[in-house]
Motif scaffolding. Structure first.
Motif, mmCIF file in Angstrom:
data_model
loop_
_atom_site.group_PDB
_atom_site.id
_atom_site.type_symbol
_atom_site.label_atom_id
_atom_site.label_comp_id
_atom_site.label_asym_id
_atom_site.label_seq_id
_atom_site.Cartn_x
_atom_site.Cartn_y
_atom_site.Cartn_z
ATOM 1 N N ILE A 1 -18.163 11.222 14.644
ATOM 2 C CA ILE A 1 -17.816 11.051 16.242
ATOM 3 C C ILE A 1 -17.227 11.956 16.866
ATOM 4 N N ASP A 2 -17.655 13.365 17.674
ATOM 5 C CA ASP A 2 -16.849 14.596 18.501
ATOM 6 C C ASP A 2 -16.815 14.285 19.896
ATOM 7 N N LEU A 3 -15.318 14.001 20.285
ATOM 8 C CA LEU A 3 -14.952 13.496 21.822
ATOM 9 C C LEU A 3 -15.074 14.186 22.330
ATOM 10 N N LEU A 4 -13.967 15.561 21.880
ATOM 11 C CA LEU A 4 -14.183 16.898 22.902
ATOM 12 C C LEU A 4 -14.988 17.142 24.213
ATOM 13 N N PRO A 5 -16.183 17.296 23.644
ATOM 14 C CA PRO A 5 -17.491 17.463 24.377
ATOM 15 C C PRO A 5 -17.685 16.579 25.483
ATOM 16 N N ILE A 6 -17.061 15.229 24.991
ATOM 17 C CA ILE A 6 -17.380 14.361 25.876
ATOM 18 C C ILE A 6 -16.084 13.947 26.994
ATOM 19 N N LEU A 7 -15.414 14.241 26.292
ATOM 20 C CA LEU A 7 -14.164 14.809 27.572
ATOM 21 C C LEU A 7 -14.382 15.664 28.398
ATOM 22 N N ASP A 8 -14.493 16.369 28.042
ATOM 23 C CA ASP A 8 -14.797 17.818 28.521
ATOM 24 C C ASP A 8 -16.094 17.191 30.046
ATOM 25 N N ASN A 9 -17.304 16.090 29.372
ATOM 26 C CA ASN A 9 -18.095 16.354 30.420
ATOM 27 C C ASN A 9 -17.528 15.182 31.337
ATOM 28 N N LEU A 10 -16.075 14.739 31.097
ATOM 29 C CA LEU A 10 -15.956 14.033 31.887
ATOM 30 C C LEU A 10 -14.983 14.214 32.812
ATOM 31 N N TYR A 11 -14.456 15.592 32.448
ATOM 32 C CA TYR A 11 -13.364 15.907 33.435
ATOM 33 C C TYR A 11 -12.526 15.087 32.675
ATOM 34 N N ILE A 12 -11.738 15.108 31.470
ATOM 35 C CA ILE A 12 -10.759 15.196 31.421
ATOM 36 C C ILE A 12 -10.099 15.698 29.937
ATOM 37 N N GLU A 13 -8.487 16.161 30.162
ATOM 38 C CA GLU A 13 -8.455 16.951 29.705
ATOM 39 C C GLU A 13 -7.887 16.255 28.183
ATOM 40 N N PRO A 14 -9.149 16.779 26.877
ATOM 41 C CA PRO A 14 -8.911 16.520 25.867
ATOM 42 C C PRO A 14 -7.672 16.393 25.194
ATOM 43 N N GLU A 15 -6.572 17.934 25.630
ATOM 44 C CA GLU A 15 -5.365 17.802 24.684
ATOM 45 C C GLU A 15 -3.970 16.717 25.630
ATOM 46 N N GLU A 16 -4.427 16.821 26.712
ATOM 47 C CA GLU A 16 -3.430 16.032 27.220
ATOM 48 C C GLU A 16 -4.266 14.549 26.772
ATOM 49 N N PHE A 17 -5.273 13.647 26.655
ATOM 50 C CA PHE A 17 -5.286 12.651 26.256
ATOM 51 C C PHE A 17 -5.143 12.582 24.790
ATOM 52 N N LEU A 18 -6.098 13.466 24.197
ATOM 53 C CA LEU A 18 -5.413 13.251 22.676
ATOM 54 C C LEU A 18 -4.194 13.235 21.742
ATOM 55 N N ALA A 19 -3.490 13.459 22.865
ATOM 56 C CA ALA A 19 -1.865 14.164 22.162
ATOM 57 C C ALA A 19 -1.649 12.865 21.635
ATOM 58 N N PRO A 20 -1.239 11.992 21.976
ATOM 59 C CA PRO A 20 -0.075 10.534 22.263
ATOM 60 C C PRO A 20 -1.415 9.787 20.595
ATOM 61 N N ILE A 21 -2.003 9.464 20.736
ATOM 62 C CA ILE A 21 -3.050 9.004 20.031
ATOM 63 C C ILE A 21 -3.073 9.635 18.263
ATOM 64 N N LYS A 22 -2.397 8.778 17.399
ATOM 65 C CA LYS A 22 -1.373 8.875 16.034
ATOM 66 C C LYS A 22 -2.843 7.987 15.186
ATOM 67 N N GLU A 23 -3.886 6.762 15.393
ATOM 68 C CA GLU A 23 -4.274 6.272 14.828
ATOM 69 C C GLU A 23 -5.757 5.941 15.449
ATOM 70 N N VAL A 24 -6.149 5.707 15.439
ATOM 71 C CA VAL A 24 -7.870 4.724 15.415
ATOM 72 C C VAL A 24 -8.018 3.460 14.194
ATOM 73 N N GLU A 25 -8.174 2.469 15.104
ATOM 74 C CA GLU A 25 -9.006 1.432 14.719
ATOM 75 C C GLU A 25 -10.861 0.399 14.925
ATOM 76 N N VAL A 26 -11.206 -0.046 14.266
ATOM 77 C CA VAL A 26 -12.161 -0.431 14.799
ATOM 78 C C VAL A 26 -11.457 -2.237 15.366
ATOM 79 N N ARG A 27 -12.211 -2.164 16.414
ATOM 80 C CA ARG A 27 -11.950 -3.666 16.678
ATOM 81 C C ARG A 27 -13.068 -4.159 18.035
ATOM 82 N N TYR A 28 -13.238 -5.436 17.642
ATOM 83 C CA TYR A 28 -14.382 -5.928 18.266
ATOM 84 C C TYR A 28 -13.562 -7.036 18.648
ATOM 85 N N ASP A 29 -13.137 -6.830 20.546
ATOM 86 C CA ASP A 29 -12.387 -8.106 20.466
ATOM 87 C C ASP A 29 -13.470 -9.635 21.003
#
Length: 93
Positions: free
Chosen positions: A65-93
């Motif tokens: 999964i490449d989030l960069l083009p998805i964020l660009d299409n949503l007009y979300i600044e990728p560098e700003e949004f992604l910078a604080p993310i240190k890890e990703v987990e699978v979670r189903y609530d």
């Protein structure tokens, strides 16, 4: 207890994938074969390598999964949004 302040969460429901981080949820379409995500193999600043279970298949498959083009299409600044993310987990609530 684990601090989840810098953790994002990946899940899906049917054809829709959800990438949740803090108070934001990014939703995008995925393949019709996807049953569920099972494990994050790699997180690289917007690029995710994930194991998933597909419908009518016994083996887990690696997917990307490449989030960069998805964020660009949503007009979300990728560098700003992604910078604080240190890890990703699978979670189903």
């Amino acid at each position: 207890m684990k601090n989840t302040l810098n953790t994002a969460f990946l899940s899906n429901n049917g054809e829709y994938t959800f990438f949740k981080f803090r108070d934001r949820v990014i939703t995008f379409l995925t393949g019709k074969r996807l049953e569920k995500y099972t494990k994050i193999l790699e997180w690289d600043n917007g690029y995710i390598v994930v194991l998933c279970k597909n419908k009518n298949e016994d083996n887990l498959e690696e997917d990307y999964i490449d989030l960069l083009p998805i964020l660009d299409n949503l007009y979300i600044e990728p560098e700003e949004f992604l910078a604080p993310i240190k890890e990703v987990e699978v979670r189903y609530d």
